[in-house]
Write a protein that holds these residues in place. Structure first.
Motif, PDB file in Angstrom:
ATOM      1  N   ALA A 206       0.849  -1.202   0.000  1.00 28.87           N
ATOM      2  CA  ALA A 206       0.000   0.000   0.000  1.00 28.87           C
ATOM      3  C   ALA A 206       0.880   1.246   0.000  1.00 28.87           C
ATOM      4  O   ALA A 206       1.072   1.900   1.026  1.00 28.87           O
ATOM      5  CB  ALA A 206      -0.931  -0.015   1.200  1.00 28.87           C
ATOM      6  N   ALA A 224      -5.681   1.771  -6.388  1.00 27.69           N
ATOM      7  CA  ALA A 224      -5.948   2.429  -5.103  1.00 27.69           C
ATOM      8  C   ALA A 224      -5.540   3.895  -5.146  1.00 27.69           C
ATOM      9  O   ALA A 224      -6.224   4.763  -4.575  1.00 27.69           O
ATOM     10  CB  ALA A 224      -5.208   1.698  -3.984  1.00 27.69           C
ATOM     11  N   HIS A 228      -8.480   6.439  -4.329  1.00 30.43           N
ATOM     12  CA  HIS A 228      -8.480   7.035  -2.995  1.00 30.43           C
ATOM     13  C   HIS A 228      -7.566   8.254  -2.838  1.00 30.43           C
ATOM     14  O   HIS A 228      -7.707   8.980  -1.858  1.00 30.43           O
ATOM     15  CB  HIS A 228      -8.101   5.970  -1.964  1.00 30.43           C
ATOM     16  CG  HIS A 228      -9.022   4.781  -1.976  1.00 30.43           C
ATOM     17  ND1 HIS A 228     -10.346   4.872  -1.592  1.00 30.43           N
ATOM     18  CD2 HIS A 228      -8.809   3.488  -2.359  1.00 30.43           C
ATOM     19  CE1 HIS A 228     -10.918   3.675  -1.727  1.00 30.43           C
ATOM     20  NE2 HIS A 228     -10.004   2.826  -2.187  1.00 30.43           N
ATOM     21  N   VAL A 251     -12.298  -1.354  -5.261  1.00 32.75           N
ATOM     22  CA  VAL A 251     -10.970  -1.075  -4.713  1.00 32.75           C
ATOM     23  C   VAL A 251     -11.152  -0.619  -3.270  1.00 32.75           C
ATOM     24  O   VAL A 251     -11.418   0.554  -3.000  1.00 32.75           O
ATOM     25  CB  VAL A 251     -10.228   0.014  -5.518  1.00 32.75           C
ATOM     26  CG1 VAL A 251      -8.796   0.161  -4.998  1.00 32.75           C
ATOM     27  CG2 VAL A 251     -10.224  -0.305  -7.004  1.00 32.75           C
ATOM     28  N   PRO A 254      -6.869   0.678   1.233  1.00 31.29           N
ATOM     29  CA  PRO A 254      -5.791  -0.243   1.602  1.00 31.29           C
ATOM     30  C   PRO A 254      -5.445  -0.182   3.081  1.00 31.29           C
ATOM     31  O   PRO A 254      -5.590   0.855   3.736  1.00 31.29           O
ATOM     32  CB  PRO A 254      -4.607   0.233   0.748  1.00 31.29           C
ATOM     33  CG  PRO A 254      -5.194   1.101  -0.300  1.00 31.29           C
ATOM     34  CD  PRO A 254      -6.420   1.710   0.301  1.00 31.29           C
ATOM     35  N   ALA A 258      -2.712  -3.317  -0.897  1.00 31.52           N
ATOM     36  CA  ALA A 258      -3.823  -2.877  -1.740  1.00 31.52           C
ATOM     37  C   ALA A 258      -4.348  -4.070  -2.522  1.00 31.52           C
ATOM     38  O   ALA A 258      -3.574  -4.931  -2.972  1.00 31.52           O
ATOM     39  CB  ALA A 258      -3.356  -1.779  -2.698  1.00 31.52           C
ATOM     40  N   PHE A 260      -7.877  -5.444  -5.231  1.00 32.18           N
ATOM     41  CA  PHE A 260      -8.994  -5.023  -6.070  1.00 32.18           C
ATOM     42  C   PHE A 260      -9.791  -6.252  -6.488  1.00 32.18           C
ATOM     43  O   PHE A 260      -9.355  -7.401  -6.318  1.00 32.18           O
ATOM     44  CB  PHE A 260      -8.503  -4.267  -7.315  1.00 32.18           C
ATOM     45  CG  PHE A 260      -7.767  -5.130  -8.312  1.00 32.18           C
ATOM     46  CD1 PHE A 260      -8.440  -5.756  -9.357  1.00 32.18           C
ATOM     47  CD2 PHE A 260      -6.389  -5.318  -8.209  1.00 32.18           C
ATOM     48  CE1 PHE A 260      -7.762  -6.549 -10.273  1.00 32.18           C
ATOM     49  CE2 PHE A 260      -5.705  -6.107  -9.116  1.00 32.18           C
ATOM     50  CZ  PHE A 260      -6.392  -6.732 -10.159  1.00 32.18           C
TER      51      PHE A 260
END
Length: 376
Positions: A206, A224, A228, A251, A254, A258, A260
């Motif tokens: 992440a 991610a 985000h 998604v 995280p 991370a 998906f």
């Protein structure tokens, strides 16, 4: 630093070829005509900037495999010659980089069949006349420093090394460093593995990831970052839904890693993780990460991006290519005339047909000299 022309001679099936390039370059052809050799030759420029040129050639079978194996003129040196021209859009300066690779002499400190860099030059034309910024003969290198003085670089270079990589990272030669940095940022996506252990099917650390790795290993982190951090996945969501029958990209925020998945319209209550997706679904998602990431490289090269994709995915792939071309240069090698036509509809870029003539790879309409005729 935009690539404006590219020429190569003596490499595999590329006896002699020169191309002027725009924002989007599309090469279409059948199997065995040498499309991938064009792609690989372009990749060798990046390898030269990163100091991996000899290793890349050795990895594909060495000079015996890399050299043009057709007829040569008597007395002609056995060389691979690659030349590229660039335009710095900020200063309007033109950069010309050229590297010649050959076999080591019979008595040499190197290995018998490793690639040797014979000559290497970089010239910059800022409007008056080209100025030689770097020249390399054997192990000696001369370059212009930050004050414009021509000096000999104190370090002797190995025959298998490139001066672009050595001087570009030295911090003393601004123009060489600028070109090296631009080339090192190129990305080559030669397909994506889709087996069970594929990097694109795994979770990723992440960390903010503005650009997709060449193997796709940080795909989850790229998604991610878009969802985000950038907070804008409208076009990404639209292309995925269009290509994958209305599927939605999931998604989650995280934690340490991370991840998906896809939500399919037939099963709206369930999230399908990458390990459950088909090869075509995974490959399309990886292409989406490459073409729609937060930040794009200076050049994206795609080798047969249509592989394993259902025909209904082609319009969405062409949309993503067109969107990427608004932010960077795109180079595409493909079997698919359908994809080439769809990209042309969206970008205006005309596909070049790659073919074989007398054993050499050429472009339909190209002259015997390896150059395209002037177009109105």
């Amino acid at each position: 630093m935009r690539l404006t022309s590219f020429s190569v001679s003596g490499y595999r099936s590329l006896k002699q070829i020169r191309l002027d390039l725009g924002q989007v370059s599309i090469f279409v052809g059948e199997n065995g005509v040498g499309k991938s050799n064009l792609y690989r030759a372009l990749q060798l420029i990046k390898a030269s900037a990163e100091g991996r040129l000899a290793r890349e050639i050795a990895g594909e079978g060495g000079m015996a495999s890399a050299l043009w194996s057709g007829k040569r003129r008597m007395g002609q040196p056995v060389r691979i010659v690659i030349e590229a021209e660039f335009l710095d859009d900020e200063t309007a300066a033109k950069y010309t980089y050229k590297v010649e690779i050959g076999l080591p002499p019979p008595v040499s400190a190197g290995f018998a069949f490793e690639p040797h860099v014979k000559d290497e030059t970089l010239a910059v034309d800022a409007g008056r006349r080209p100025v030689e910024m770097m020249t390399r003969k054997g192990q000696a290198i001369f370059a212009r420093d930050a004050d414009g003085r021509r000096v000999e670089h104190p370090e002797r270079i190995l025959n298998s090394e490139t001066a672009l990589a050595l001087l570009g990272g030295a911090g003393r030669y601004p123009e060489i460093g600028d070109l090296r940095a631009a080339l090192s940022g190129w990305r080559f996506y030669h397909g994506f593995r889709t087996d069970a252990e594929s990097p694109v099917r795994r979770s990723a650390l992440a960390t903010t990831s503005p650009m997709l790795d060449e193997d796709g290993a940080n795909l989850a982190a790229v998604f991610a970052t878009l969802r985000h951090i950038r907070g804008d996945t409208v076009e990404l969501d639209r292309c995925i839904a269009e290509a994958l029958g209305g599927a939605q990209l999931d998604v989650p925020v995280p934690a340490q890693t991370a991840t998906f998945g896809l939500v399919l319209p037939e099963f709206p209550q369930r999230i399908f993780r990458p390990q459950e997706l088909s090869d075509g679904q995974v490959r399309f998602l990886a292409l989406a990460g490459a073409l729609m990431s937060y930040r794009l490289p200076k050049l994206i090269a795609l080798n047969e991006p249509e592989a394993s994709l259902h025909p209904r995915m082609m319009p969405a792939l062409a949309d993503m290519i067109a969107a990427a071309a608004e932010r960077t240069q795109v180079w595409i090698v493909t079997h698919s005339r359908e994809l080439a036509d769809l990209v042309r509809e969206r970008t205006g870029a005309r596909a070049l047909t790659v073919m074989r003539r007398d054993g050499a790879t050429t472009i339909e309409g190209m002259r015997a000299t390896g150059m395209m005729p002037e177009e109105d």
